[in-house]
Design a protein around this motif. Structure first.
Motif, PDB file in Angstrom:
ATOM      1  N   HIS A   1      37.422  38.133  13.710  1.00  0.00           N
ATOM      2  CA  HIS A   1      37.670  36.698  13.573  1.00  0.00           C
ATOM      3  C   HIS A   1      37.861  36.058  14.947  1.00  0.00           C
TER       4      HIS A   1
ATOM      5  N   ASP B   1      44.996  38.821  19.613  1.00  0.00           N
ATOM      6  CA  ASP B   1      44.650  38.432  18.239  1.00  0.00           C
ATOM      7  C   ASP B   1      43.912  37.107  18.227  1.00  0.00           C
ATOM      8  N   ASN B   2      42.617  37.022  18.281  1.00  0.00           N
ATOM      9  CA  ASN B   2      41.696  38.118  18.270  1.00  0.00           C
ATOM     10  C   ASN B   2      40.559  37.834  19.247  1.00  0.00           C
TER      11      ASN B   2
ATOM     12  N   GLU C   1      40.634  33.436   9.600  1.00  0.00           N
ATOM     13  CA  GLU C   1      41.323  34.667   9.173  1.00  0.00           C
ATOM     14  C   GLU C   1      42.804  34.389   9.026  1.00  0.00           C
ATOM     15  N   GLU C   2      43.332  33.626   9.987  1.00  0.00           N
ATOM     16  CA  GLU C   2      44.775  33.369  10.008  1.00  0.00           C
ATOM     17  C   GLU C   2      45.210  32.480   8.845  1.00  0.00           C
TER      18      GLU C   2
ATOM     19  N   ASP D   1      40.141  43.777  14.783  1.00  0.00           N
ATOM     20  CA  ASP D   1      41.151  42.725  14.859  1.00  0.00           C
ATOM     21  C   ASP D   1      42.307  43.210  15.718  1.00  0.00           C
TER      22      ASP D   1
HETATM   23 ZN    ZN Z   1      43.926  38.882  13.760  1.00  0.00          ZN
END
Ligand code: ZN
Length: 552
Positions: A321, A343-344, A376-377, A404
């Motif tokens: 992501h 991240d990320n 993604e978050e 990730d």
């Molecule tokens: Zn992540």
């Protein structure tokens, strides 16, 4: 003792240089560092989806993919592939403070949002919620698992009712049984509980929070549920979301059971058996009233591709992501940007560099897709959208290798994957890693359900073999002590905080080596007829098997 055995083994393997290790291209730590530095710089504003930072991120990643030699693999626009896949997202918010109450024997007791209950903004398409005295039914763990001959619902009619459910799966507490023992199957995850509630036709569901089986405290529940919610725009949102999705505190649940003449712990024990039957909380009902503000925003997945030379319709996917948390409240130093270096930006840099390595090598027989997903978050949404509306058929997607939050430090003697799972793809990864002197360390906390909390899962639940690679913590330089100290530092000071920033002293040599392993894994899949599958007892096997004819 364990450490000694591990390092002796690693030494023995590393002296036997094997074919895979020799054939793997090398990856440049400086490139990785530069890309992470750029993507996580303040100029990229923490890469929030559907913000000006998204345009900046897409421009940068696409330029890198182009320079790396990839082709665009996104949406078909006028017969040509674009570099992106548009991802429409539903954004919903509860307007003001919701009015919530419990009625017991005719007496109404109000419930405070965030205190004893956490109601999520609805994602079933509702623009307002008006639930008046809906009956409450305890449905145990809320599991319908035909392959395990398990059904907690036993035909109960949940229309117009609120289901009350336990978190995790039926054998979490005993540690032995049909649901992987202590490890969590998908049936234990709250997302599954809500989806099943929708399938059963329930008006709503209250998940009873308990710290051990949830693997996190009430604060996490509160902070991640009474906020703005996002989902992908779905054709039939009510098919996967009941109108009311909420968590309640354990104390409230125990009290509710007691006042209905029931014993919470005794019923929980019953729920751990196949004989369990749903139980109505007599004399009790639930009410809720609030308005919902919702709108559709559009974000994008970035998609690079290499066409396969012999079997272009068969696809190997690398994914990571690109999004992070964006700009938020300032920390003690006044920093408002969630840079998301580890991240990320690490996974995104890894994707670019894997793309470069594949583009340089002879063309693979199968196609390889480099999928840089959004949101993604916000709940694995970019990957969920791709998997719901795949650009390339899932039936002939060989496997998904997700990355990730990779470790920017030096190399490790081990690696892991997110959560526990049994599948051929992991067996292949273990074998490939061995040729580099790396051993597999299983997730030490499989009950936390990490398998269901990363982008590969959007594919796994649709049957596609998929894993998320995790960097090791037994460092060649410093061993477990150094690796664990770095993990603890990351968790305490950086994870989802403003401090997740690029550092000049990060060597990126571990990532460069890990990418060799992941390259070998993907290259073998892309140059073979192999179709890795799930183990026979996996909850994803049956779904994959349904499309077996398309893989002949
Ligand atoms: Zn992540």
């Amino acid at each position: 003792m364990k450490r000694l055995i591990l390092s002796t083994l690693a030494l023995a393997i590393s002296t036997a240089v094997t074919a895979a290790a020799v054939n793997a291209p090398t990856f440049d730590p400086h490139r990785l560092s530069d890309e992470v530095k750029t993507l996580s710089s303040d100029a990229f504003e923490g890469r929030g989806p559907a913000t000006p930072a998204e345009t900046k991120t897409i421009d940068y990643v696409v330029a890198q993919m182009k320079a790396a030699g990839l082709q665009p693999g996104g949406d078909l626009v006028n017969g040509k592939r674009a570099w992106t896949q548009a991802v429409p997202l539903l954004r919903t918010e509860i307007v003001g403070t919701p009015t919530l109450s419990l009625s017991i024997d005719g007496k109404s007791q109000s419930l405070a949002q965030g205190n004893e209950i956490a109601v999520r903004a609805p994602m079933d398409g509702s623009t307002s919620v008006a639930i008046a005295n809906a009956p409450l039914v305890f449905v145990g763990y809320g599991v319908s698992a035909p392959e395990r001959h398990w059904d907690d619902f036993k035909g109960v009619d949940l229309h117009g009712k609120i289901a009350v459910v336990l978190i995790n799966d039926p054998d979490f507490e005993t540690g032995v049984g049909d649901f992987g023992g202590k490890a969590m199957t998908y049936y234990g995850r709250w997302t599954y509980k809500y989806e099943e509630a929708a399938r059963q036709g329930a008006l709503g569901m209250l998940v009873i929070h308990e710290t051990a089986p949830a693997s996190y405290g009430w604060n996490t529940v509160k902070n991640s549920n009474i906020i703005t919610m996002f989902d992908i725009v779905r054709d039939k949102p009510a098919a996967v979301h009941p109108q009311l999705e909420a968590w309640i505190q354990r104390d409230l649940a125990v009290d509710m059971f007691k006042r209905a003449g029931l014993d919470f712990e005794a019923l929980k024990k019953q729920a751990q058996t196949r004989a369990f039957k749903p139980v109505t909380l007599k004399g009790e009902s639930f009410s809720a009233s609030f308005k919902v503000d919702s709108k559709v925003i559009t974000s994008h997945n970035i998609v690079g591709r290499i066409d396969g030379s012999k079997k272009p319709d068969q696809t190997v996917i690398y994914s990571a992501h690109w999004d992070h948390l964006g700009v938020g409240q300032p920390d003690a130093k006044g920093d408002r940007i969630y840079n998301g270096a580890v991240d990320n930006a690490t996974g995104t840099a890894a994707l670019i560099e894997l793309g470069r390595a594949f583009a340089k090598a002879p063309r693979p027989e199968r196609s390889v897709v480099f999928l840089n997903v959004t949101a993604e978050e916000k709940g694995l949404l970019g990957s969920e959208y791709y998997a719901a509306k795949p650009l390339y058929p899932l039936a002939t997607t060989v496997g998904v290798i997700n990355m990730d939050a990779l470790d920017p430090h030096g190399p490790s003697r081990n690696f892991t994957i997110s959560g526990s799972a049994k599948l051929g793809l992991l067996d292949d990864l273990i074998a490939d890693a061995k040729t580099f002197g790396m051993v597999y360390s299983p997730d030490p906390k499989p009950e936390a359900g990490h398998f269901f909390r990363s982008d590969h899962f959007s594919f796994a639940k649709r049957g596609v073999p998929a894993i998320s690679f995790g960097s090791g913590n037994d460092w060649v330089d410093g061993g477990l002590a150094a690796g664990k100290a770095a993990e603890d530092d990351y968790t305490a000071k950086r994870y989802h905080q403003q401090g997740d920033e690029w550092q000049a002293d990060w060597p990126f040599t571990g990532m460069a080596r890990d990418l060799q392993v992941l390259y070998v894994l993907g290259s073998q899949l892309a140059n073979s007829d192999e179709w890795p599958d799930w183990s026979k007892d996996s909850e994803f096997r049956a779904t994959r098997d349904k499309t077996a004819a398309e893989r002949k």
